[in-house]
Motif scaffolding. Sequence first.
Motif, PDB file in Angstrom:
ATOM      1  N   ASN A  28       0.840  -1.200   0.000  1.00 24.93           N
ATOM      2  CA  ASN A  28       0.000   0.000   0.000  1.00 24.93           C
ATOM      3  C   ASN A  28       0.877   1.253   0.000  1.00 24.93           C
ATOM      4  O   ASN A  28       0.557   2.245  -0.668  1.00 24.93           O
ATOM      5  CB  ASN A  28      -0.975   0.001   1.173  1.00 24.93           C
ATOM      6  CG  ASN A  28      -2.175  -0.879   0.898  1.00 24.93           C
ATOM      7  OD1 ASN A  28      -2.661  -0.959  -0.229  1.00 24.93           O
ATOM      8  ND2 ASN A  28      -2.661  -1.544   1.926  1.00 24.93           N
ATOM      9  N   PHE A  29       2.003   1.196   0.687  1.00 27.20           N
ATOM     10  CA  PHE A  29       2.960   2.300   0.657  1.00 27.20           C
ATOM     11  C   PHE A  29       3.525   2.463  -0.755  1.00 27.20           C
ATOM     12  O   PHE A  29       3.545   3.573  -1.299  1.00 27.20           O
ATOM     13  CB  PHE A  29       4.085   2.056   1.668  1.00 27.20           C
ATOM     14  CG  PHE A  29       5.229   3.014   1.533  1.00 27.20           C
ATOM     15  CD1 PHE A  29       5.092   4.338   1.928  1.00 27.20           C
ATOM     16  CD2 PHE A  29       6.430   2.598   1.006  1.00 27.20           C
ATOM     17  CE1 PHE A  29       6.149   5.232   1.794  1.00 27.20           C
ATOM     18  CE2 PHE A  29       7.495   3.485   0.866  1.00 27.20           C
ATOM     19  CZ  PHE A  29       7.355   4.804   1.268  1.00 27.20           C
ATOM     20  N   LYS A  31       2.260   1.530  -3.543  1.00 33.87           N
ATOM     21  CA  LYS A  31       1.165   1.994  -4.397  1.00 33.87           C
ATOM     22  C   LYS A  31       0.947   3.497  -4.229  1.00 33.87           C
ATOM     23  O   LYS A  31       0.683   4.212  -5.201  1.00 33.87           O
ATOM     24  CB  LYS A  31      -0.106   1.212  -4.064  1.00 33.87           C
ATOM     25  CG  LYS A  31      -1.296   1.526  -4.923  1.00 33.87           C
ATOM     26  CD  LYS A  31      -2.446   0.606  -4.510  1.00 33.87           C
ATOM     27  CE  LYS A  31      -3.762   1.121  -4.981  1.00 33.87           C
ATOM     28  NZ  LYS A  31      -4.874   0.313  -4.489  1.00 33.87           N
ATOM     29  N   SER A  32       1.083   4.000  -2.998  1.00 36.33           N
ATOM     30  CA  SER A  32       0.895   5.437  -2.765  1.00 36.33           C
ATOM     31  C   SER A  32       1.998   6.257  -3.434  1.00 36.33           C
ATOM     32  O   SER A  32       1.781   7.398  -3.813  1.00 36.33           O
ATOM     33  CB  SER A  32       0.851   5.744  -1.262  1.00 36.33           C
ATOM     34  OG  SER A  32       2.141   5.712  -0.679  1.00 36.33           O
ATOM     35  N   GLY A  35       1.644   4.880  -7.632  1.00 37.60           N
ATOM     36  CA  GLY A  35       0.320   4.944  -8.235  1.00 37.60           C
ATOM     37  C   GLY A  35      -0.062   3.586  -8.806  1.00 37.60           C
ATOM     38  O   GLY A  35       0.591   2.578  -8.561  1.00 37.60           O
ATOM     39  N   GLU A  37      -2.831   0.339  -9.762  1.00 30.71           N
ATOM     40  CA  GLU A  37      -3.674  -0.597  -9.019  1.00 30.71           C
ATOM     41  C   GLU A  37      -3.001  -1.966  -9.001  1.00 30.71           C
ATOM     42  O   GLU A  37      -2.258  -2.311  -9.914  1.00 30.71           O
ATOM     43  CB  GLU A  37      -5.056  -0.719  -9.675  1.00 30.71           C
ATOM     44  CG  GLU A  37      -5.867   0.567  -9.645  1.00 30.71           C
ATOM     45  CD  GLU A  37      -6.191   1.042  -8.231  1.00 30.71           C
ATOM     46  OE1 GLU A  37      -6.407   0.191  -7.344  1.00 30.71           O
ATOM     47  OE2 GLU A  37      -6.208   2.270  -8.023  1.00 30.71           O
TER      48      GLU A  37
END
Length: 150
Positions: A28-29, A31-32, A35, A37
């Motif tokens: 999730n980090f 991905k943040s 960017g 999915e």
Amino acid sequence: MFQILKNNKMATLNPYLNFNGNTEEAFNFYKSVFGGEFITLQRFKDTPEAERVPPADRDKIMHVSLPIGKGNILMGTDAVESMGHKLTVGNNFSLSLSAESEKESDKIFNGLSAGGKVEVPMSKMFWGAYFGMFTDKFGIKWMINYDYPK
């Protein structure tokens, strides 16, 4: 030499990271920052082996993949001790090679695993791929994967 590499239609190489139970937080980090999915986010409870996994580990991540840039995929898993994995910083990554066919998979697997230690022989897997895993004679962990056409 670069022209040879540019024209080489061969397998794709991506990093595969192992975490000590915090794969979801780490991805999730990532991905943040990057960017995009997740292509895949599969938990141990969602696999055919779910009954072998202790209840405390069932919600942990069996496989996650996040595309980054042009054709690169960052992949990862929770290396749970209940499934026989012991994570040590330094062994917490593998090189994952995506082949173009079973034949290419076998050729690469047999070549790179020579003199090393095979952990998972090349075989058809429940997720629709031909897969194998080993540590080469230099101590580098590899995963060879060929996704069957859908």
